[in-house]
Design a protein around this motif. Structure first.
Motif, short mmCIF file in Angstrom:
data_model
loop_
_atom_site.label_atom_id
_atom_site.label_comp_id
_atom_site.label_asym_id
_atom_site.label_seq_id
_atom_site.Cartn_x
_atom_site.Cartn_y
_atom_site.Cartn_z
N TYR A 19 -14.01 -16.35 -6.38
CA TYR A 19 -14.01 -16.25 -4.92
C TYR A 19 -12.60 -15.98 -4.40
N ARG A 20 -12.43 -14.79 -3.80
CA ARG A 20 -11.11 -14.38 -3.32
C ARG A 20 -10.87 -14.74 -1.85
N GLN A 21 -11.94 -14.70 -1.04
CA GLN A 21 -11.79 -14.95 0.39
C GLN A 21 -12.99 -15.76 0.91
N PRO A 22 -13.17 -16.99 0.42
CA PRO A 22 -14.31 -17.79 0.90
C PRO A 22 -14.11 -18.25 2.33
N GLU A 23 -15.16 -18.06 3.13
CA GLU A 23 -15.12 -18.46 4.53
C GLU A 23 -16.36 -19.28 4.86
N GLU A 28 -21.07 -17.16 14.32
CA GLU A 28 -19.94 -16.68 15.12
C GLU A 28 -19.10 -15.67 14.34
N MET A 29 -18.86 -15.97 13.06
CA MET A 29 -17.99 -15.12 12.25
C MET A 29 -18.74 -14.07 11.45
N HIS A 30 -20.00 -14.37 11.10
CA HIS A 30 -20.71 -13.51 10.16
C HIS A 30 -22.08 -13.08 10.67
N GLY A 31 -22.25 -13.12 11.98
CA GLY A 31 -23.55 -12.81 12.55
C GLY A 31 -24.02 -11.40 12.28
N PRO A 110 -22.47 -14.38 -3.74
CA PRO A 110 -21.17 -14.71 -3.15
C PRO A 110 -21.13 -16.03 -2.38
N PHE A 111 -22.16 -16.87 -2.54
CA PHE A 111 -22.18 -18.15 -1.83
C PHE A 111 -21.56 -19.25 -2.69
N VAL A 112 -21.05 -20.27 -2.03
CA VAL A 112 -20.50 -21.42 -2.73
C VAL A 112 -20.34 -22.55 -1.73
N ARG A 128 -16.03 -13.38 1.64
CA ARG A 128 -15.98 -12.21 2.52
C ARG A 128 -15.47 -10.98 1.76
N ALA A 129 -14.77 -11.20 0.65
CA ALA A 129 -14.22 -10.08 -0.12
C ALA A 129 -15.19 -9.53 -1.15
#
Length: 265
Positions: A19-23, A28-31, A110-112, A128-129
């Protein structure tokens, strides 16, 4: 019990392989984000030669890889290559061998889950990456501001993974309490030009269950391990160690395939 949630506001801790860019996943951010089908969904494994494993996966993984224990925490893991950054089961084009077992640790990508220690909860995150995460993805993360069916499935899988991770920690603690671990070496014996055996070369050092210590357990303790399922997992681990020879053969095969390319460079 630790809570699990989707939240945009969390103080996260820890780093996770792949995971390079976990958010923290949130509408709000990923809708507008989702996941697109990928031609090579396991290409991200190519730069990793050791992948964590849960105890209930030992038998399936043993058909492909050595199952070992690594680090101070004695984390079970599969060995997918002999050199760091070189996965023998994923080729240069990102294609996974069709017969390769994929650990659940990788299947959840890509989930964690990440720790929000301030509120003692787990937060579902997305990398996100990840190359297949995109605006307007075919499988959206949210629909009408609510987690989509795809995201709900991801939540369920991550919840199951956390349960298996806790079960694995209990298994490792049991083996540790019984003092069953020992340090082992994987070795390769090359052949001299005259066909005689050469000097053995160490290719890896790792933790494994000691067969001598296992045999020394009392009949009562062995019966206990049998009844709680641990003995079967131990045997799967021990049988898997025969897989070092397969990795050595695969390493030579890949080197032979790459040699003409290097010569033409």
């Amino acid at each position: 019990m630790t809570d699990t949630t989707i939240s945009p506001n969390a103080q996260l801790t820890g780093n996770v392989l792949f995971y390079r860019q976990p958010e923290p996943l949130s509408p709000e951010m990923h809708g507008n984000l989702g996941v697109n089908p990928a031609d090579k969904p396991w290409a991200f494994l190519s730069g990793t030669h050791v992948v964590p494993l849960t105890v209930t996966e030992f038998a399936a993984a043993a058909l492909n890889y050595p199952v070992i224990f690594v680090g101070d925490q004695k984390q079970p893991a599969v060995v997918m290559g002999l050199r760091q950054g070189d996965n023998l089961f994923v080729d240069a084009q990102g294609d996974l061998r069709p017969d390769a077992y994929i650990p659940a640790f990788a299947r959840r990508y890509p989930f964690v889950y990440a720790n929000d220690e301030a509120q003692n909860r787990l937060i579902l995150c997305v990398d996100r990456a990840a190359p297949f995460v995109a605006e307007g993805g075919a499988m959206p993360f949210f629909e009408n501001g609510q987690p989509s069916a795809y995201t709900q499935q991801a939540l369920e899988f991550c919840n199951s993974f956390e349960q298996e991770r806790a079960r694995t920690e209990g298994f490792v603690k049991l083996l540790t309490d019984l003092d069953l671990f020992e340090t082992k070496e994987a070795r390769f014996i090359p052949r001299n030009p005259d066909g005689t055996a050469g000097e053995p070369q160490r290719i890896a050092e790792y933790l494994a269950v000691s067969e001598d210590k296992l045999r020394a357990l009392s009949p009562e303790k062995l019966a206990e391990l049998r009844d709680n399922g641990a003995l079967g997992q131990i045997y799967a681990h021990l049988v898997s160690l025969l897989g070092w020879d397969r990795l050595i053969a695969m390493t030579f095969q890949r080197a032979a395939q790459q040699a003409p390319q290097a010569g033409n460079a």
